[in-house]
Design an enzyme around this catalytic site. Sequence first.
Site, PDB file in Angstrom:
ATOM      1  N   HIS A 103     -33.579-124.578  48.765  1.00 10.83           N
ATOM      2  CA  HIS A 103     -33.485-124.416  50.224  1.00 10.83           C
ATOM      3  C   HIS A 103     -33.122-125.780  50.793  1.00 10.83           C
ATOM      4  CE1 HIS A 103     -36.884-121.695  49.090  1.00 10.83           C
ATOM      5  NE2 HIS A 103     -36.524-120.925  50.096  1.00 10.83           N
ATOM      6  N   ASP A 106     -36.015-128.154  50.929  1.00 11.45           N
ATOM      7  CA  ASP A 106     -36.545-128.715  49.669  1.00 11.45           C
ATOM      8  C   ASP A 106     -35.920-130.060  49.352  1.00 11.45           C
ATOM      9  OD1 ASP A 106     -37.594-126.140  49.383  1.00 11.45           O
ATOM     10  OD2 ASP A 106     -35.945-125.493  48.082  1.00 11.45           O
ATOM     11  N   GLU A 234     -33.301-110.888  49.553  1.00 13.60           N
ATOM     12  CA  GLU A 234     -34.474-110.840  48.661  1.00 13.60           C
ATOM     13  C   GLU A 234     -35.592-110.027  49.320  1.00 13.60           C
ATOM     14  OE1 GLU A 234     -35.535-114.579  46.823  1.00 13.60           O
ATOM     15  OE2 GLU A 234     -37.649-114.005  46.786  1.00 13.60           O
ATOM     16  N   GLU A 270     -37.628-109.977  43.064  1.00 17.35           N
ATOM     17  CA  GLU A 270     -38.680-110.859  42.523  1.00 17.35           C
ATOM     18  C   GLU A 270     -39.846-110.030  41.999  1.00 17.35           C
ATOM     19  OE1 GLU A 270     -39.429-114.453  44.607  1.00 17.35           O
ATOM     20  OE2 GLU A 270     -41.578-114.405  44.199  1.00 17.35           O
ATOM     21  N   HIS A 273     -42.902-109.841  44.313  1.00 14.26           N
ATOM     22  CA  HIS A 273     -42.649-109.065  45.524  1.00 14.26           C
ATOM     23  C   HIS A 273     -42.683-107.567  45.213  1.00 14.26           C
ATOM     24  CE1 HIS A 273     -40.219-112.696  47.332  1.00 14.26           C
ATOM     25  NE2 HIS A 273     -41.437-113.028  46.960  1.00 14.26           N
ATOM     26  N   ASP A 298     -35.653-113.117  40.706  1.00 14.12           N
ATOM     27  CA  ASP A 298     -36.603-114.219  40.780  1.00 14.12           C
ATOM     28  C   ASP A 298     -37.728-113.854  39.829  1.00 14.12           C
ATOM     29  OD1 ASP A 298     -35.214-115.796  42.490  1.00 14.12           O
ATOM     30  OD2 ASP A 298     -36.677-115.750  44.123  1.00 14.12           O
ATOM     31  N   ASP A 309     -49.223-113.434  46.847  1.00 11.51           N
ATOM     32  CA  ASP A 309     -47.987-113.774  46.152  1.00 11.51           C
ATOM     33  C   ASP A 309     -48.265-115.049  45.357  1.00 11.51           C
ATOM     34  OD1 ASP A 309     -45.400-114.084  45.376  1.00 11.51           O
ATOM     35  OD2 ASP A 309     -44.664-114.766  47.328  1.00 11.51           O
ATOM     36  N   ASP A 311     -46.970-116.237  42.495  1.00 11.84           N
ATOM     37  CA  ASP A 311     -45.840-116.970  41.899  1.00 11.84           C
ATOM     38  C   ASP A 311     -46.194-117.699  40.599  1.00 11.84           C
ATOM     39  OD1 ASP A 311     -43.931-116.252  43.818  1.00 11.84           O
ATOM     40  OD2 ASP A 311     -44.426-117.938  45.124  1.00 11.84           O
TER      41      ASP A 311
HETATM   42  C1  XUL Z   1     -40.943-116.362  48.860  1.00 13.90           C
HETATM   43  C2  XUL Z   1     -39.766-116.451  47.983  1.00 13.90           C
HETATM   44  C3  XUL Z   1     -38.748-117.460  48.374  1.00 13.90           C
HETATM   45  C4  XUL Z   1     -37.346-117.019  48.150  1.00 13.90           C
HETATM   46  C5  XUL Z   1     -36.322-117.973  48.674  1.00 13.90           C
HETATM   47  O1  XUL Z   1     -41.884-115.454  48.452  1.00 13.90           O
HETATM   48  O2  XUL Z   1     -39.672-115.773  46.997  1.00 13.90           O
HETATM   49  O3  XUL Z   1     -39.031-118.614  47.665  1.00 13.90           O
HETATM   50  O4  XUL Z   1     -37.086-116.819  46.812  1.00 13.90           O
HETATM   51  O5  XUL Z   1     -36.495-118.247  50.021  1.00 13.90           O
HETATM   52 CO    CO Z   2     -38.201-115.596  45.537  1.00  9.85          CO
END
Ligand code: XUL
Ligand code: CO
Length: 439
Positions: A103, A106, A234, A270, A273, A298, A309, A311
């Site tokens: 992004h 970042d 996404e 993702e 998600h 993702d 979430d 991750d």
């Molecule tokens: C947030 C997410 C983000 C996107 C990009 O949950 O997955 O990092 O991948 O904005």
């Molecule tokens: Co993502």
Amino acid sequence: MTTGFFPTEKIAFEGEDSNNPLAFRHYNAEEVIDGKRMEDHLRFACAYWHSFAWQGEDPFGGQTFDRPWFPDRMSDEMAAARLKADVAFEMFTALGVPYFCFHDADVRPEGTDFRESSRNLEEMVEVLEQKMSETGVKLLWGTANLFSHRRFMAGASTNPDPDVFAYSAATIKSCMDATFKLGGENYVLWGGREGYETLLNTDLAREDQQMGRMLNLVVDYKHKIGFKGTILVEPKPQEPTKHQYDFDVSTVYGFLKRHGLENEVKVNIEQGHAILAGHTFEHEIATATALGIFGSIDMNRNDYQSGWDTDQFPNNTPEVGLAYYHILKAGGFTTGGTNFDAKLRRQSLDPQDLLAGHAGAMDVCARGLKAAFRMLEDGGLQKALDDRYGGWQDSEAQNMLNGKMDLDAISDKVLSRDLNPQPRSGQQELLENYVNRFM
Ligand code: XUL
Ligand code: CO
């Protein structure tokens, strides 16, 4: 000259018997599967944000990581951004990933106004360009962070204030320009704040129209500048907002149809998600391939207890294997790839934890890919489907679908043939056992 941040400059494939904690046991970039190198099947990317921008904070506590480029260690923000880029590309190189994703927020410091933020981004794009040419690491996708700054708290394209819509559009333009300049293969939109906290203050129809307009602006701009990559949305059902409009793949497909974009835009799916939406990862992938909008993934995993979430790095081979099964079955990635949208646990303080998290995840993906390929090659799942739906090969059965028979005709057929269909086993246990043979 490296920064010396990581304990090793290169992680190598050492095979299953290796007891080196920082080695690949299954991911061998050069290994050819079905005529294609493993690297070209998986198309790994690292996410800049989790590994280099996130400081370890959670809803109950702040920074846990100590990194030389964080504000508490370095006050010159542009110098810090350059050091961060040095370390990021050292990690991409150590892991041997062909791609990264970022992004705007970042890689560059936020300016005092739009002009300064854009200048910072342009300067950092030059730095990234240089690093990419030195290392050979490419850009899988770029995206705009339209969710962290307080100006976006009530949405970006769906904001009640048209000036925020304009600011978001200008930000997206700057990020698409950056992605185009860096040869990015896709451009992603994740609408973290495109949703609502309460319907009491939200006009759903108006916000849908605003979001559709923004995506059309993005697609028009893509064609205007000649960007050949794929535009990806996404999906995510909630978090940060209570309800997000891009809830899941099916919802996004309906949105794309409504705004005439189903042939222009695909999805970046993702794992975490999918779980938040009450689905499985392979459900979302299979839905996207069925609808013709599968783009990229993702890769991560959600904690099944916390409901957040989380991750985390993936570590469940059967789950990953089924995901790749659906991807391979649909022909594999084109412009998309496997982006690790995954982060360390906040107690994992050491630089080597970053390497271990990614290397382990790459091994899990490699195992999943190999299992998926073997299942596809064996053809057992396809054969089971062919058998299960075999009755539809019949031309009369087809006539019920192609419009040649109406309800009267179908009803007459049931009566004249005395149809009395007999249930058949779905054989789920046999199929689950079959899949386990390959994992
Ligand atoms: C947030 C997410 C983000 C996107 C990009 O949950 O997955 O990092 O991948 O904005
Ligand atoms: Co993502």
